[in-house]
Design an enzyme around this catalytic site. Structure first.
Site, PDB file in Angstrom:
ATOM      1  N   ASP A  91      -2.092   3.559  -4.399  1.00 29.10           N
ATOM      2  CA  ASP A  91      -1.191   2.708  -3.626  1.00 29.10           C
ATOM      3  C   ASP A  91      -0.301   3.508  -2.685  1.00 29.10           C
ATOM      4  OD1 ASP A  91      -2.290   0.694  -5.114  1.00 29.10           O
ATOM      5  OD2 ASP A  91      -0.442   0.076  -6.098  1.00 29.10           O
ATOM      6  N   GLU A 123       4.290 -19.790   1.447  1.00 26.95           N
ATOM      7  CA  GLU A 123       3.592 -18.707   2.138  1.00 26.95           C
ATOM      8  C   GLU A 123       4.013 -18.653   3.609  1.00 26.95           C
ATOM      9  OE1 GLU A 123       1.712 -15.772   3.620  1.00 26.95           O
ATOM     10  OE2 GLU A 123       1.495 -16.089   1.451  1.00 26.95           O
ATOM     11  N   ALA A 138      -6.408  -0.953  -8.071  1.00 24.41           N
ATOM     12  CA  ALA A 138      -6.620   0.104  -9.062  1.00 24.41           C
ATOM     13  C   ALA A 138      -7.973   0.779  -8.888  1.00 24.41           C
ATOM     14  CB  ALA A 138      -6.492  -0.472 -10.474  1.00 24.41           C
ATOM     15  N   ILE A 165      -0.631 -15.934  -6.496  1.00 27.35           N
ATOM     16  CA  ILE A 165      -1.561 -16.995  -6.888  1.00 27.35           C
ATOM     17  C   ILE A 165      -1.929 -16.886  -8.370  1.00 27.35           C
ATOM     18  CG2 ILE A 165      -3.921 -17.844  -6.583  1.00 27.35           C
ATOM     19  CD1 ILE A 165      -1.974 -18.825  -4.459  1.00 27.35           C
ATOM     20  N   ARG A 218       6.911   9.787 -15.339  1.00 25.00           N
ATOM     21  CA  ARG A 218       8.326   9.564 -15.609  1.00 25.00           C
ATOM     22  C   ARG A 218       8.605   8.318 -16.443  1.00 25.00           C
ATOM     23  NH1 ARG A 218      10.983   7.002 -10.053  1.00 25.00           N
ATOM     24  NH2 ARG A 218       9.652   5.143  -9.978  1.00 25.00           N
ATOM     25  N   GLU A 219       7.579   7.445 -16.587  1.00 21.39           N
ATOM     26  CA  GLU A 219       7.871   6.152 -17.190  1.00 21.39           C
ATOM     27  C   GLU A 219       6.871   5.721 -18.257  1.00 21.39           C
ATOM     28  OE1 GLU A 219       9.076   1.644 -15.713  1.00 21.39           O
ATOM     29  OE2 GLU A 219       8.470   3.172 -14.272  1.00 21.39           O
ATOM     30  N   GLY A 234       5.124 -16.183  -1.830  1.00 16.72           N
ATOM     31  CA  GLY A 234       4.002 -15.301  -1.535  1.00 16.72           C
ATOM     32  C   GLY A 234       2.736 -15.786  -2.196  1.00 16.72           C
ATOM     33  N   HIS A 281     -32.806 -16.230 -14.623  1.00 17.07           N
ATOM     34  CA  HIS A 281     -32.513 -17.657 -14.732  1.00 17.07           C
ATOM     35  C   HIS A 281     -32.377 -18.040 -16.199  1.00 17.07           C
ATOM     36  CE1 HIS A 281     -32.685 -21.957 -13.815  1.00 17.07           C
ATOM     37  NE2 HIS A 281     -33.540 -22.069 -14.839  1.00 17.07           N
TER      38      HIS A 281
END
Length: 479
Positions: free
Chosen positions: A325, A217, A333, A200, A35-36, A194, A458
């Site tokens: 979600d 917070e 994601a 953050i 829709r977007e 928050g 290394h």
């Protein structure tokens, strides 16, 4: 029939478009309804464009410390309009790329707002949702409003910012992450409500660009889902950069004026405090987009606003699935993409493992970066596990020192009896790129012995991972 499909996906975000592609690969006739904007919040307003902003901030920070690397440069500066333009351009590129993938895989795009009339029947109406960014037009050559049928329907409609009563975003003084990504000008001071990943990351970005930032917070710990030791390290680093924190603190109301905002804060101690800023970012979580989908009509169960699913994405209604979600936390994601593949392959008749949420990594792209997977130390103890904990600081790693990034920590948690890797938690340079090593190890049920016998190249930052494992068993070599 032209309007009949094997699968219709509602929502073209990371979960939705991946589901459509995998279904097409498996030979299912597939359509996707949006829709977007194609590619969803992640690519248009979340994961990707925010990383573009943070990359600009990172480079700007390095420019200010060129002397530390033996370099010289003129006084650094920035053009906020150009920074935003770059970020939005990347969002457009991602959006266009997903449209190409739909065409490549012969997935029909249906433009509009979808609802379930009954299981297997999707009614699409003309979209009422105004595009947030006019630079990202709807895709060309799409199907439109109408009634479509499918053997299976996957709901992948995502989530939106949570709005607290009395502190509703107005697009001017009170922002969500939408407005925070496209500021017309740089605020001199900012209040962030928050301290999860979104809060953050924006606090880090705006502080890097010179704003005075205060984070409020409700809980006693910033980054509440992270291991307490890692969160404490992050707080110390961010405070060193000048970010102020109020924890165990509740914003009771916000006053707006032509000059800015004033947040009235109640502390756990009973004290009251006022925090002023040019703008306030509300980053107090998200809510699932379940409205208007016809879920009540069909009888799909919800729990605390999220669609109830099993480990394969099935709802309680046969033929109706949900991922991402809208199917509940963790709201990430990569979790949505993984769920997409699981659900589609199950629909296609494949036998696949269900989602194991304990092995979903989390990343926060502030400065310093944070990454984790599995149990925190506290959670492992709560579960009654006898554990061994290893730690290794970046200061003991040659590559980190050479990069000028000696501040960081890798923490690993093992079952003392079996050697099972229960959790890994990291803070420091590029840890969001390193965490996948521990995720792979956990998926392969790797023990501490196998990790100890793995050769890490290394000099690399990844050596901190092995040293943390060694430290858990009293065998660290470089501290």
């Amino acid at each position: 029939m032209a309007d009949s499909y094997d699968l219709i996906v509602i929502g073209a975000g990371p979960g939705g478009y991946i589901a459509a592609i995998r279904a097409a690969q498996l030979g299912l006739k597939t359509a996707i309804v949006e829709r977007e904007h194609m590619a969803g919040i992640c690519s248009n307003w979340g994961c990707i464009p925010t990383k573009a902003l943070l990359r600009s901030a990172e480079i700007y920070g390095h420019m200010q410390h060129a002397k530390d690397y033996g370099l010289s440069a003129g006084a650094p500066g920035f053009d906020m309009g150009a920074i935003v333009k770059r970020s939005r351009g990347i969002a457009t590129q991602m959006n266009t790329g997903v449209q190409f993938l739909m065409k490549k895989n012969k997935v029909d795009i249906i433009w509009g707002e979808a609802r379930l009339e009954k299981a297997g029947t999707v009614v699409v109406e003309k979209t009422k949702k105004k595009a947030m960014d006019p630079q990202v037009p709807p895709p060309k050559s799409t199907l439109g409003p109408g009634t479509y049928t499918a053997k299976n329907v996957i709901i992948a409609t995502g989530a939106r910012p949570r709005v607290l009563p009395g502190i509703e975003p107005d697009g001017d003084r009170i922002w969500t992450y939408f407005e925070a990504m496209v500021p017309a000008e740089m605020p001199k001071s900012l209040v962030v409500m928050g301290s999860g990943a979104i809060g953050i990351e924006f606090a880090s970005f705006y502080r890097s660009m010179g704003a005075e930032v205060t984070v409020i917070e409700l809980l006693p710990q910033i980054l509440p889902v992270e291991d307490s030791e890692i969160a404490a390290h992050v707080r110390k680093r961010l405070e060193k950069r000048g970010i102020k924190f109020l924890t165990d603190a509740k914003v009771e109301k916000v006053e707006k004026s032509a000059k800015g905002v004033v947040a009235h804060v109640a502390l756990k101690s009973g004290d009251k405090q006022q925090v002023a800023g040019d703008r306030l970012i509300s980053a107090v979580g998200v809510v699932c987009n379940t409205e208007g989908l016809g879920l009540e009509t069909v009888g799909v169960k919800l729990d605390r606003g999220a669609i109830v699913v099993d480990g394969h994405g099935r709802t309680n209604v046969p033929g109706v699935w949900a991922i991402g979600d809208v199917a509940g936390p963790p709201m990430l994601a990569h979790k949505a993409e993984h769920e997409a593949v699981i659900a589609v392959e199950t629909i296609a008749g494949h036998k696949v493992h269900g989602l194991d949420k304990s092995k979903v990594p989390g990343c926060t792209y502030c400065e310093p970066q944070v990454a984790s997977v599995g149990m925190t130390e506290a959670k492992a103890k709560e579960a009654g596990r006898d554990i061994k904990v290893g730690r290794f600081p970046f200061i003991g790693n040659g590559k980190a020192v050479a990069l000028g990034e000696p501040d960081g920590l890798v923490k690993t948690i093992f079952d003392a009896k079996t050697g099972e890797l229960l959790g890994a938690h990291m803070v420091g340079a590029e840890v969001t790129e390193l965490i996948q090593g521990f995720v792979v190890a956990m998926n392969l049920e790797t023990t501490e012995e196998e990790l100890m016998h793995t050769i890490f190249p290394h000099p690399t930052l990844s050596e901190t991972m092995k040293e943390s494992v060694l430290d858990a068993y009293g065998r660290a070599l470089n501290i």
